[in-house]
Design a protein around this motif. Structure first.
Motif, mmCIF file in Angstrom:
data_model
loop_
_atom_site.group_PDB
_atom_site.id
_atom_site.type_symbol
_atom_site.label_atom_id
_atom_site.label_comp_id
_atom_site.label_asym_id
_atom_site.label_seq_id
_atom_site.Cartn_x
_atom_site.Cartn_y
_atom_site.Cartn_z
ATOM 1 N N ALA A 1 0.543 -1.018 -0.538
ATOM 2 C CA ALA A 1 0.026 0.065 0.028
ATOM 3 C C ALA A 1 1.102 1.694 -0.293
ATOM 4 C CB ALA A 1 -0.771 -0.138 1.184
ATOM 5 N N SER A 2 2.020 1.472 0.544
ATOM 6 C CA SER A 2 3.262 2.559 0.902
ATOM 7 C C SER A 2 3.802 2.408 -0.589
ATOM 8 C CB SER A 2 3.424 2.252 1.620
ATOM 9 O OG SER A 2 4.311 2.886 1.900
ATOM 10 N N ALA A 3 3.898 1.412 -1.057
ATOM 11 C CA ALA A 3 4.592 1.408 -2.250
ATOM 12 C C ALA A 3 3.778 2.386 -3.259
ATOM 13 C CB ALA A 3 4.638 0.480 -2.550
ATOM 14 N N ALA A 4 2.504 1.992 -3.169
ATOM 15 C CA ALA A 4 1.187 2.000 -4.401
ATOM 16 C C ALA A 4 1.328 3.709 -4.071
ATOM 17 C CB ALA A 4 -0.316 1.262 -4.297
ATOM 18 N N LEU A 5 0.974 3.928 -2.790
ATOM 19 C CA LEU A 5 0.805 5.159 -2.529
ATOM 20 C C LEU A 5 1.700 6.549 -2.848
ATOM 21 C CD1 LEU A 5 -1.026 5.472 1.767
ATOM 22 C CD2 LEU A 5 -2.132 6.302 -1.163
ATOM 23 N N LYS A 6 2.782 6.192 -2.924
ATOM 24 C CA LYS A 6 3.807 6.677 -3.259
ATOM 25 C C LYS A 6 4.309 6.919 -4.838
ATOM 26 C CE LYS A 6 9.221 6.396 -3.419
ATOM 27 N NZ LYS A 6 10.189 6.106 -2.983
ATOM 28 N N ALA A 7 3.619 5.988 -6.006
ATOM 29 C CA ALA A 7 4.374 5.868 -7.209
ATOM 30 C C ALA A 7 2.508 7.076 -7.583
ATOM 31 C CB ALA A 7 3.431 4.703 -7.702
ATOM 32 N N CYS A 8 1.499 7.259 -6.966
ATOM 33 C CA CYS A 8 -0.079 7.725 -7.593
ATOM 34 C C CYS A 8 1.184 8.636 -6.794
ATOM 35 C CB CYS A 8 -1.067 7.261 -6.369
ATOM 36 S SG CYS A 8 -2.188 7.932 -6.771
ATOM 37 N N ARG A 9 1.165 9.478 -6.005
ATOM 38 C CA ARG A 9 1.366 10.603 -5.411
ATOM 39 C C ARG A 9 2.453 11.774 -6.906
ATOM 40 N NH1 ARG A 9 2.574 12.324 0.581
ATOM 41 N NH2 ARG A 9 3.487 14.915 0.232
ATOM 42 N N TRP B 1 -6.652 11.924 2.475
ATOM 43 C CA TRP B 1 -7.314 10.936 2.631
ATOM 44 C C TRP B 1 -7.864 10.303 1.631
ATOM 45 C CZ3 TRP B 1 -4.992 6.571 3.577
ATOM 46 C CH2 TRP B 1 -6.158 5.127 4.046
ATOM 47 N N LEU B 2 -8.839 11.179 1.031
ATOM 48 C CA LEU B 2 -9.981 10.452 0.145
ATOM 49 C C LEU B 2 -9.084 10.179 -1.528
ATOM 50 C CD1 LEU B 2 -13.032 13.374 0.015
ATOM 51 C CD2 LEU B 2 -13.022 11.036 0.442
ATOM 52 N N ASP B 3 -7.803 11.095 -1.427
ATOM 53 C CA ASP B 3 -7.511 10.420 -2.710
ATOM 54 C C ASP B 3 -6.484 9.632 -2.425
ATOM 55 O OD1 ASP B 3 -8.217 13.387 -4.278
ATOM 56 O OD2 ASP B 3 -6.879 14.286 -2.340
ATOM 57 N N MET B 4 -6.067 9.671 -1.710
ATOM 58 C CA MET B 4 -5.111 8.330 -1.238
ATOM 59 C C MET B 4 -6.335 7.100 -1.182
ATOM 60 S SD MET B 4 -2.977 10.099 2.309
ATOM 61 C CE MET B 4 -1.660 8.356 2.431
ATOM 62 N N GLU B 5 -7.219 6.637 -0.953
ATOM 63 C CA GLU B 5 -7.993 5.428 -0.239
ATOM 64 C C GLU B 5 -8.304 5.518 -2.134
ATOM 65 O OE1 GLU B 5 -12.561 6.235 0.258
ATOM 66 O OE2 GLU B 5 -11.714 5.289 2.361
ATOM 67 N N ALA B 6 -8.733 6.298 -2.523
ATOM 68 C CA ALA B 6 -9.010 6.077 -4.359
ATOM 69 C C ALA B 6 -7.624 5.689 -4.970
ATOM 70 C CB ALA B 6 -9.296 7.519 -4.757
ATOM 71 N N CYS B 7 -6.520 5.766 -4.350
ATOM 72 C CA CYS B 7 -5.474 5.216 -4.935
ATOM 73 C C CYS B 7 -5.096 3.495 -4.311
ATOM 74 C CB CYS B 7 -3.626 5.713 -4.709
ATOM 75 S SG CYS B 7 -3.724 7.190 -5.234
ATOM 76 N N LEU B 8 -5.656 3.957 -3.522
ATOM 77 C CA LEU B 8 -5.617 2.018 -2.527
ATOM 78 C C LEU B 8 -6.596 0.807 -3.542
ATOM 79 C CD1 LEU B 8 -4.931 3.446 0.940
ATOM 80 C CD2 LEU B 8 -2.830 2.149 -0.539
ATOM 81 N N ARG B 9 -8.000 2.209 -4.163
ATOM 82 C CA ARG B 9 -8.767 1.008 -4.240
ATOM 83 C C ARG B 9 -8.912 0.686 -5.841
ATOM 84 N NH1 ARG B 9 -12.006 3.380 -2.467
ATOM 85 N NH2 ARG B 9 -13.175 2.530 -1.129
#
Length: 359
Positions: free
Chosen positions: A51-59, A168-176
């Motif tokens: 999840a952390s890796a996905a958030l880093k890439a998404c950000r 958090w809404l943006d982070m949640e969308a990335c994780l979804r």
């Protein structure tokens, strides 16, 4: 007449010795936590790392680079000091500490200690002040096959999920999108003071209201504490249906979850063994759940969590997924070692009492 007496004594001693050998052998082969529990803890920590890796890439894909002076481990789970949705002060080291994947393993351990098992339902009150702990809880629930019923508040304290363009809404969308979050929240709130963002900028409140209204989750707007808590409890029960709520996980210091009585500050971090119950007009969801007999897992005092469960403070680099002090008591309710020891002691004492006092 002494030989039979001596014979009984020697037989009792030999039997006690044999029991001791058997006891030590069983201790050597019995795990301190069940194999299933350990597998779930390792899987949860790996999910959190992913999840952390996905958030880093998404950000980074959104043109929002990670500031390594703030987030030296490059997790993407640490926000900024101030923004328009910032609610209160926050400790940067605490936010960084919670990005350790071992917190997902700890969440599994605490849920299991509370009696939660596959197929169960747990209630979650999630403040965006601690996005890493929200991710850890989602990872734990997924690895355990547990359904989390989440009410999330979007205002965040300093260094939480408050980075412009990456709330958090943006982070949640990335994780979804990455398939790492599957459960939709059952409600959203602005959060902050009074659960209506009185302590954040007016522009921040307006932004969060607009974003919540276009989403699918219900917007919880009750400003009075008793009504707010009652509405949350009703939503949790409605969504759980016929299944009982097996635990309540509180993440952060949400006004509605904490209540307004100072006694809540005495609730210990982790699995709370005692929750003071003030008058109903001062209770938050923590106390309401405890009053209903629902175990409470309290994720707020990060330093206290580290001290109680042996996790490192502000580690650099982060431990690898699967590493960490998985609590030995995380198993399946009653500890097999304790039961085994009790039986062993009882049998040995019985044997010793059969030995004649005079040989």
């Amino acid at each position: 007449m002494k030989r039979p007496v001596r014979g009984r004594a020697f037989a009792a001693v030999y039997a006690a010795a044999a029991l001791s050998v058997l006891y030590l052998g069983l201790l050597a082969i019995l795990p301190s936590a069940s194999a299933d529990a350990r597998a779930e803890m390792v899987e949860a920590s790996r999910l959190m790392a992913r999840a952390s890796a996905a958030l880093k890439a998404c950000r980074e894909a959104r043109g929002l680079p990670i500031d390594l002076s703030v987030d030296p481990n490059g997790t993407g789970l640490v926000g900024v000091e101030r923004s328009e949705i910032t609610t209160s002060a926050g400790r940067l080291e605490a936010k960084r500490t919670t990005t350790n994947p071992a917190f997902a393993a700890l969440a599994v351990a605490l849920l299991r200690e509370a009696g939660v098992r596959r197929g169960d339902v747990v209630a979650v009150g999630a403040s965006s002040s601690f996005p890493a702990l929200i991710v850890a809880t989602y990872a734990a629930a997924k690895s355990m096959g547990v359904t989390p019923l989440v009410i999330s508040s979007l205002g965040a304290s300093e260094w939480g999920a408050n980075a412009p363009g990456f709330f958090w809404l943006d982070m949640e969308a990335c994780l979804r999108e990455a398939g790492l979050v599957e459960a939709d929240p059952i409600a959203r709130t602005i959060g902050g003071e009074g659960d209506v963002g009185r302590d954040m900028a007016a522009a921040g409140r307006a932004l969060l209201v607009a974003r919540i209204r276009v989403g699918e989750a219900p917007f919880l707007e009750e400003s009075g504490l008793e009504g707010n808590v009652a509405r949350r409890m009703s939503l949790y029960r409605e969504q759980a249906g016929a299944r009982p709520l097996k635990a309540f996980v509180n993440i952060g210091g949400s006004w509605a979850n904490m209540g307004t009585d100072s006694a809540v500050l005495s609730v210990e971090p982790g699995l709370a063994r005692r929750v003071p119950l003030p008058s109903p007009d001062r209770r938050g969801v923590i106390q309401a759940m405890a009053a209903d007999g629902v175990p409470v897992i309290h994720f707020l005092n990060v330093h206290g969590l580290c001290d109680r469960y042996g996790l490192p403070w502000d580690p650099r680099p982060l431990p690898a997924p699967g590493e960490g002090p998985f609590p030995g008591r995380a198993g399946a309710g009653p500890r097999p070692h304790a039961a085994l020891t009790a039986v062993y002691v009882l049998l040995v004492l019985t044997l010793l009492f059969t030995v004649p006092r005079k040989l």
